[in-house]
Design a protein around this motif. Structure first.
Motif, PDB file in Angstrom:
ATOM      1  N   GLY A  64       0.726  -1.220   0.052  1.00  0.00           N
ATOM      2  CA  GLY A  64       0.064  -0.339  -0.008  1.00  0.00           C
ATOM      3  C   GLY A  64       0.786   1.194  -0.099  1.00  0.00           C
ATOM      4  N   VAL A  65       1.843   0.891   0.820  1.00  0.00           N
ATOM      5  CA  VAL A  65       2.914   2.757   0.837  1.00  0.00           C
ATOM      6  C   VAL A  65       4.013   2.679  -0.763  1.00  0.00           C
ATOM      7  CG1 VAL A  65       5.055   3.186   1.291  1.00  0.00           C
ATOM      8  CG2 VAL A  65       3.514   2.224   3.309  1.00  0.00           C
ATOM      9  N   ALA A  66       4.115   1.206  -0.890  1.00  0.00           N
ATOM     10  CA  ALA A  66       4.781   1.504  -2.559  1.00  0.00           C
ATOM     11  C   ALA A  66       3.705   1.842  -3.907  1.00  0.00           C
ATOM     12  CB  ALA A  66       4.828   0.122  -3.424  1.00  0.00           C
ATOM     13  N   CYS A  67       2.129   1.796  -3.748  1.00  0.00           N
ATOM     14  CA  CYS A  67       1.620   2.140  -4.515  1.00  0.00           C
ATOM     15  C   CYS A  67       0.696   3.657  -3.749  1.00  0.00           C
ATOM     16  CB  CYS A  67       0.084   0.947  -4.728  1.00  0.00           C
ATOM     17  SG  CYS A  67       0.681  -0.653  -4.986  1.00  0.00           S
ATOM     18  N   ALA A  68       1.007   4.513  -3.204  1.00  0.00           N
ATOM     19  CA  ALA A  68       0.971   5.301  -2.606  1.00  0.00           C
ATOM     20  C   ALA A  68       0.709   6.451  -3.760  1.00  0.00           C
ATOM     21  CB  ALA A  68       1.977   6.356  -1.786  1.00  0.00           C
ATOM     22  N   GLY A  69       0.973   6.560  -4.900  1.00  0.00           N
ATOM     23  CA  GLY A  69       0.365   7.603  -5.825  1.00  0.00           C
ATOM     24  C   GLY A  69      -0.966   6.852  -6.658  1.00  0.00           C
ATOM     25  N   LEU A  70      -0.653   5.043  -6.852  1.00  0.00           N
ATOM     26  CA  LEU A  70      -2.192   4.481  -7.676  1.00  0.00           C
ATOM     27  C   LEU A  70      -3.384   4.470  -6.509  1.00  0.00           C
ATOM     28  CD1 LEU A  70       0.392   2.044  -8.885  1.00  0.00           C
ATOM     29  CD2 LEU A  70      -0.965   3.381  -9.856  1.00  0.00           C
ATOM     30  N   LEU A  71      -3.215   4.570  -5.285  1.00  0.00           N
ATOM     31  CA  LEU A  71      -4.651   3.663  -4.721  1.00  0.00           C
ATOM     32  C   LEU A  71      -5.578   5.069  -4.380  1.00  0.00           C
ATOM     33  CD1 LEU A  71      -2.670   1.183  -1.868  1.00  0.00           C
ATOM     34  CD2 LEU A  71      -4.064   1.447  -4.076  1.00  0.00           C
ATOM     35  N   PRO A  72      -5.237   6.264  -4.118  1.00  0.00           N
ATOM     36  CA  PRO A  72      -5.502   7.184  -3.903  1.00  0.00           C
ATOM     37  C   PRO A  72      -7.031   7.709  -5.597  1.00  0.00           C
ATOM     38  CG  PRO A  72      -3.487   7.787  -2.984  1.00  0.00           C
ATOM     39  CD  PRO A  72      -3.464   6.545  -3.884  1.00  0.00           C
ATOM     40  N   PRO A  73      -6.211   7.722  -6.699  1.00  0.00           N
ATOM     41  CA  PRO A  73      -6.832   7.412  -7.729  1.00  0.00           C
ATOM     42  C   PRO A  73      -7.667   6.885  -7.760  1.00  0.00           C
ATOM     43  CG  PRO A  73      -4.793   8.555  -8.240  1.00  0.00           C
ATOM     44  CD  PRO A  73      -4.759   7.647  -6.715  1.00  0.00           C
ATOM     45  N   VAL A  74      -7.519   5.570  -7.553  1.00  0.00           N
ATOM     46  CA  VAL A  74      -8.705   4.114  -7.678  1.00  0.00           C
ATOM     47  C   VAL A  74      -9.233   4.767  -6.736  1.00  0.00           C
ATOM     48  CG1 VAL A  74      -8.686   1.921  -7.871  1.00  0.00           C
ATOM     49  CG2 VAL A  74      -6.827   3.102  -8.465  1.00  0.00           C
ATOM     50  N   VAL A  75      -9.304   5.096  -5.791  1.00  0.00           N
ATOM     51  CA  VAL A  75     -10.421   5.378  -4.327  1.00  0.00           C
ATOM     52  C   VAL A  75     -11.066   6.218  -4.973  1.00  0.00           C
ATOM     53  CG1 VAL A  75     -10.907   5.605  -2.401  1.00  0.00           C
ATOM     54  CG2 VAL A  75      -9.131   3.958  -2.494  1.00  0.00           C
ATOM     55  N   ARG A  76     -10.665   7.527  -5.413  1.00  0.00           N
ATOM     56  CA  ARG A  76     -11.796   8.609  -5.536  1.00  0.00           C
ATOM     57  C   ARG A  76     -12.318   8.985  -7.011  1.00  0.00           C
ATOM     58  NH1 ARG A  76      -9.732  15.058  -5.266  1.00  0.00           N
ATOM     59  NH2 ARG A  76     -12.093  16.282  -6.741  1.00  0.00           N
ATOM     60  N   VAL A  77     -11.674   7.391  -7.931  1.00  0.00           N
ATOM     61  CA  VAL A  77     -12.461   8.149  -9.273  1.00  0.00           C
ATOM     62  C   VAL A  77     -13.914   6.665  -8.335  1.00  0.00           C
ATOM     63  CG1 VAL A  77     -12.839   6.253 -11.532  1.00  0.00           C
ATOM     64  CG2 VAL A  77     -10.936   8.053 -10.545  1.00  0.00           C
ATOM     65  N   LEU A  78     -13.826   6.227  -7.452  1.00  0.00           N
ATOM     66  CA  LEU A  78     -14.848   4.873  -7.625  1.00  0.00           C
ATOM     67  C   LEU A  78     -16.063   5.500  -6.694  1.00  0.00           C
ATOM     68  CD1 LEU A  78     -12.915   1.507  -6.414  1.00  0.00           C
ATOM     69  CD2 LEU A  78     -13.994   2.263  -8.567  1.00  0.00           C
ATOM     70  N   ARG A  79     -15.564   6.482  -6.117  1.00  0.00           N
ATOM     71  CA  ARG A  79     -16.604   7.201  -5.799  1.00  0.00           C
ATOM     72  C   ARG A  79     -17.610   7.677  -5.800  1.00  0.00           C
ATOM     73  NH1 ARG A  79     -13.112   9.618  -0.341  1.00  0.00           N
ATOM     74  NH2 ARG A  79     -13.207  11.195  -2.951  1.00  0.00           N
ATOM     75  N   VAL A  80     -17.557   8.339  -7.398  1.00  0.00           N
ATOM     76  CA  VAL A  80     -17.897   9.096  -8.747  1.00  0.00           C
ATOM     77  C   VAL A  80     -18.573   8.276  -9.798  1.00  0.00           C
ATOM     78  CG1 VAL A  80     -17.705  10.839  -7.547  1.00  0.00           C
ATOM     79  CG2 VAL A  80     -16.326  10.323  -9.380  1.00  0.00           C
ATOM     80  N   ALA A  81     -17.403   7.493 -10.264  1.00  0.00           N
ATOM     81  CA  ALA A  81     -17.735   6.416 -11.371  1.00  0.00           C
ATOM     82  C   ALA A  81     -16.992   4.763 -11.311  1.00  0.00           C
ATOM     83  CB  ALA A  81     -17.283   6.822 -12.477  1.00  0.00           C
ATOM     84  N   ARG A  82     -17.489   4.327 -12.278  1.00  0.00           N
ATOM     85  CA  ARG A  82     -16.974   2.591 -12.161  1.00  0.00           C
ATOM     86  C   ARG A  82     -16.479   3.355 -12.813  1.00  0.00           C
ATOM     87  NH1 ARG A  82     -21.079  -0.867 -10.290  1.00  0.00           N
ATOM     88  NH2 ARG A  82     -19.476  -2.434 -10.780  1.00  0.00           N
ATOM     89  N   THR A  83     -14.885   2.323 -13.267  1.00  0.00           N
ATOM     90  CA  THR A  83     -13.613   2.697 -14.289  1.00  0.00           C
ATOM     91  C   THR A  83     -14.221   1.570 -15.769  1.00  0.00           C
ATOM     92  OG1 THR A  83     -12.916   0.496 -13.572  1.00  0.00           O
ATOM     93  CG2 THR A  83     -12.344   3.153 -12.861  1.00  0.00           C
ATOM     94  N   GLY A  84     -15.140   0.568 -15.591  1.00  0.00           N
ATOM     95  CA  GLY A  84     -15.598   0.243 -16.707  1.00  0.00           C
ATOM     96  C   GLY A  84     -14.546  -0.798 -17.276  1.00  0.00           C
ATOM     97  N   ALA A  85     -13.622  -1.136 -16.513  1.00  0.00           N
ATOM     98  CA  ALA A  85     -11.953  -1.549 -16.644  1.00  0.00           C
ATOM     99  C   ALA A  85     -12.806  -3.126 -16.030  1.00  0.00           C
ATOM    100  CB  ALA A  85     -10.664  -0.775 -16.616  1.00  0.00           C
ATOM    101  N   ALA A  86     -13.652  -2.986 -16.402  1.00  0.00           N
ATOM    102  CA  ALA A  86     -13.715  -5.442 -15.541  1.00  0.00           C
ATOM    103  C   ALA A  86     -12.552  -5.709 -15.879  1.00  0.00           C
ATOM    104  CB  ALA A  86     -15.362  -5.432 -16.432  1.00  0.00           C
ATOM    105  N   ASP A  87     -12.070  -6.419 -16.930  1.00  0.00           N
ATOM    106  CA  ASP A  87     -11.074  -7.126 -17.075  1.00  0.00           C
ATOM    107  C   ASP A  87     -10.120  -6.473 -15.858  1.00  0.00           C
ATOM    108  OD1 ASP A  87     -10.804  -4.628 -18.623  1.00  0.00           O
ATOM    109  OD2 ASP A  87      -8.974  -5.566 -19.682  1.00  0.00           O
ATOM    110  N   LEU A  88      -9.651  -5.557 -15.765  1.00  0.00           N
ATOM    111  CA  LEU A  88      -8.220  -5.290 -14.981  1.00  0.00           C
ATOM    112  C   LEU A  88      -8.811  -5.527 -14.026  1.00  0.00           C
ATOM    113  CD1 LEU A  88      -7.494  -1.755 -16.328  1.00  0.00           C
ATOM    114  CD2 LEU A  88      -6.288  -4.188 -16.806  1.00  0.00           C
ATOM    115  N   TRP A  89      -9.875  -5.480 -13.173  1.00  0.00           N
ATOM    116  CA  TRP A  89     -10.520  -5.566 -11.822  1.00  0.00           C
ATOM    117  C   TRP A  89     -10.736  -7.355 -11.682  1.00  0.00           C
ATOM    118  CZ3 TRP A  89     -10.614  -2.981  -8.412  1.00  0.00           C
ATOM    119  CH2 TRP A  89     -10.521  -0.928  -8.262  1.00  0.00           C
ATOM    120  N   LEU A  90     -11.232  -7.747 -12.575  1.00  0.00           N
ATOM    121  CA  LEU A  90     -11.264  -9.246 -12.609  1.00  0.00           C
ATOM    122  C   LEU A  90      -9.449 -10.141 -12.121  1.00  0.00           C
ATOM    123  CD1 LEU A  90     -13.468 -10.808 -15.295  1.00  0.00           C
ATOM    124  CD2 LEU A  90     -13.561 -11.282 -13.028  1.00  0.00           C
ATOM    125  N   TRP A  91      -9.028  -9.099 -13.841  1.00  0.00           N
ATOM    126  CA  TRP A  91      -6.860  -9.255 -13.516  1.00  0.00           C
ATOM    127  C   TRP A  91      -6.567  -9.103 -11.677  1.00  0.00           C
ATOM    128  CZ3 TRP A  91      -2.313  -6.635 -16.389  1.00  0.00           C
ATOM    129  CH2 TRP A  91      -2.037  -7.370 -16.218  1.00  0.00           C
TER     130      TRP A  91
END
Length: 518
Positions: free
Chosen positions: A296-323
């Motif tokens: 989680g610390v290593a992904c400090a730049g990745l996780l906040p954008p994902v969490v923020r977007v999930l609050r307002v929209a679904r990314t539509g990238a179902a294959d990536l979520w399955l991965w």
């Protein structure tokens, strides 16, 4: 774009050919930058002779293979053959006195993974997204304990295969996708988890076209729509055949090149006791939590954008979520939660973070890269500066073994650090390089499922026969109070008492025995 991303299971986005054509020299600029970053992030890997027992195990295997050993016969492990073969090739090219060759191959693997992720992201979201995905992946790829992230281990060589599987499936090259899935499995069994999103992409490959036809033509065009649906179904069936052939070909070839029955046993059916949750549950769960926090610390730049977007929209990238979900399941499988298992999560996380950044203000991308760079710098510094007490112990033990043996002598190391064989430059007296294969001890497990009866099936009979045929000149009990010591394992105790071995000294708690007078 926000509306498209809000669709819960949007079909795969078409290639952005305009963006690709508008950027001449894109790869000529990006690939050298990714290569430089891959080298920089893995610089600590060269400052230690080795990082963990997996590297030691692979080094010993490679030497045995070079001396005529056969995988799953005289050289055994619970892993598929691809990475031992890679180590063997590295030793042939660079020599077997160091792991520098394997470290170079590991840099190449990380670079290839980043390039494939960049290509995936660029195809879906444009040039900037490609650069972002490649950079964010490399920055996050070393975000664990250095003994997990900097080692040239199984997961590092598995990751480019998983990325290649998704890259090929994204382009509907099903045979190539299947071959990449097979190579991921042949690097490590859990690499096969990428088959889940690949199959989903195959199933979705015709759905968007049919749905579009229905919406455009309505009832009047029902016959044509039915024909389109049939064509899509036929295309999926053909793709499934190519995918299955792609998966089966490399796996069957690897089985044929080794020992087919041994291949099946060691990679699939012979690890039931190992993959168990019983024993030291709190210790194992704490390890899993600690590694989750580190990642989680290593992904400090990745996780906040994902969490923020999930609050307002679904990314539509179902294959990536399955991965990501399939990879998380692979991390849990076996209930050991070693840090290097978590590396499997980094490619889908990098792409999901990139996807989220596409609908946020542009400055968020710069902030994400900066946060990831800072976190990466901490982990690289940790790798450069952290002491390795277990390595120092193995080196001292190797010196003691070397001084008491001749180059042609065989040695038995009863412990969990097979690297001592490689450091001492002495051949093992048995195909079982760790006591774990003979007792089921691994990763700190000291519960009720440790002992002779939990060993790999048939291992003790083979072990005793090997020691009788080639008695080791030196036996080292490196259990150091662990539950696989001679007081807990009668079979090993009989090896010491029945073989005429006498204790002649100790090294850091490990007891050294020699056979008779030397």
């Amino acid at each position: 774009m926000l509306a498209m991303l809000a669709e819960p299971f949007a079909p795969l986005s078409p290639p952005r050919s305009v963006s690709v054509a508008a950027a001449p020299g894109y790869w000529a600029r990006l690939l050298p930058a990714l290569a430089l970053l891959a080298c920089a992030t893995r610089l600590p890997s060269f400052v230690r002779p080795l990082w963990n027992p997996d590297e030691g195990y692979l080094a010993v295997q490679a030497r045995l293979l070079a001396g005529g050993g056969e995988l799953y016969e005289t050289v055994v492990d619970r892993k598929p053959p691809l990475v031992p073969w890679l180590y063997r090739a590295a030793f042939a090219a660079w020599g077997d006195e160091s792991l520098a060759g394997a470290r170079v191959l590991a840099i190449g693997a990380q670079f290839l993974t980043a390039a494939l992720l960049a290509s995936l992201a660029r195809r879906r979201w444009g040039d900037g997204a490609g650069r972002t995905a490649g950079v964010l992946y490399l920055l996050a790829s070393v975000g664990l304990n250095p003994e997990d992230a900097q080692a040239a281990g199984f997961e590092v060589f598995m990751l480019p295969c998983t990325a290649a599987a998704m890259w090929a499936a994204d382009r509907r090259r099903w045979g190539l996708a299947g071959a990449a899935v097979a190579l991921a499995f042949l690097a490590k069994q859990t690499g096969g988890a990428v088959l889940v999103p690949v199959v989903w992409l195959l199933w979705r490959s015709g759905v968007g076209g049919v749905a579009g036809a229905v919406g455009a033509r309505g009832v009047v065009g029902a016959g044509r729509v039915l024909g389109t649906g049939r064509a899509a179904g036929a295309g999926r069936r053909g793709g499934a055949v190519r995918l299955a052939a792609g998966v089966a070909g490399p796996v069957l070839a690897a089985a044929a090149l080794t020992d087919p029955s041994g291949f099946v046993f060691w990679t699939l059916t012979g690890s039931g006791a190992y993959a168990s949750f019983t024993g030291s549950e709190l210790h194992v769960l704490f390890r899993g939590l600690a590694n989750t926090v580190l990642l989680g610390v290593a992904c400090a730049g990745l996780l906040p954008p994902v969490v923020r977007v999930l609050r307002v929209a679904r990314t539509g990238a179902a294959d990536l979520w399955l991965w990501l979900s399939a990879s998380a399941g692979a991390v849990v499988l076996g209930f050991h939660f070693f840090g290097h298992y978590f590396l499997q999560l980094t490619p889908p996380l990098a792409l999901l973070g990139t996807a989220a950044l596409q609908i946020l203000p542009a400055e968020r991308t710069a902030k994400a890269v900066l946060a990831s760079s800072c976190a990466c710098s901490l982990f690289v510094a940790w790798g450069l500066l952290a002491p390795r007490p277990e390595l120092a112990h193995a080196q001292r033990l190797a010196d003691a073994v070397r001084t008491r043996t001749e180059p042609g002598d065989r040695v038995l190391l009863w412990g969990m650090h097979p690297e001592t064989y490689w450091l001492a430059d002495r051949a093992p007296a048995t195909r079982y390089l760790t006591a774990g294969l003979l007792t089921n001890y691994s990763g700190g497990r000291n519960g009720p499922h440790v002992g002779e009866k939990y060993a790999v099936d048939g291992a003790w009979d083979i072990f005793r026969a090997e020691l009788a045929a080639r008695p080791p000149a030196v036996v080292v009990d490196d259990s150091r109070g662990k539950p696989y010591g001679p007081d807990r394992v009668p079979g090993f105790r009989r090896v010491l008492s029945g073989g005429g071995y006498e204790a002649v000294g100790s090294v850091g708690g490990a007891v050294v025995y020699v056979k008779g007078e030397r």
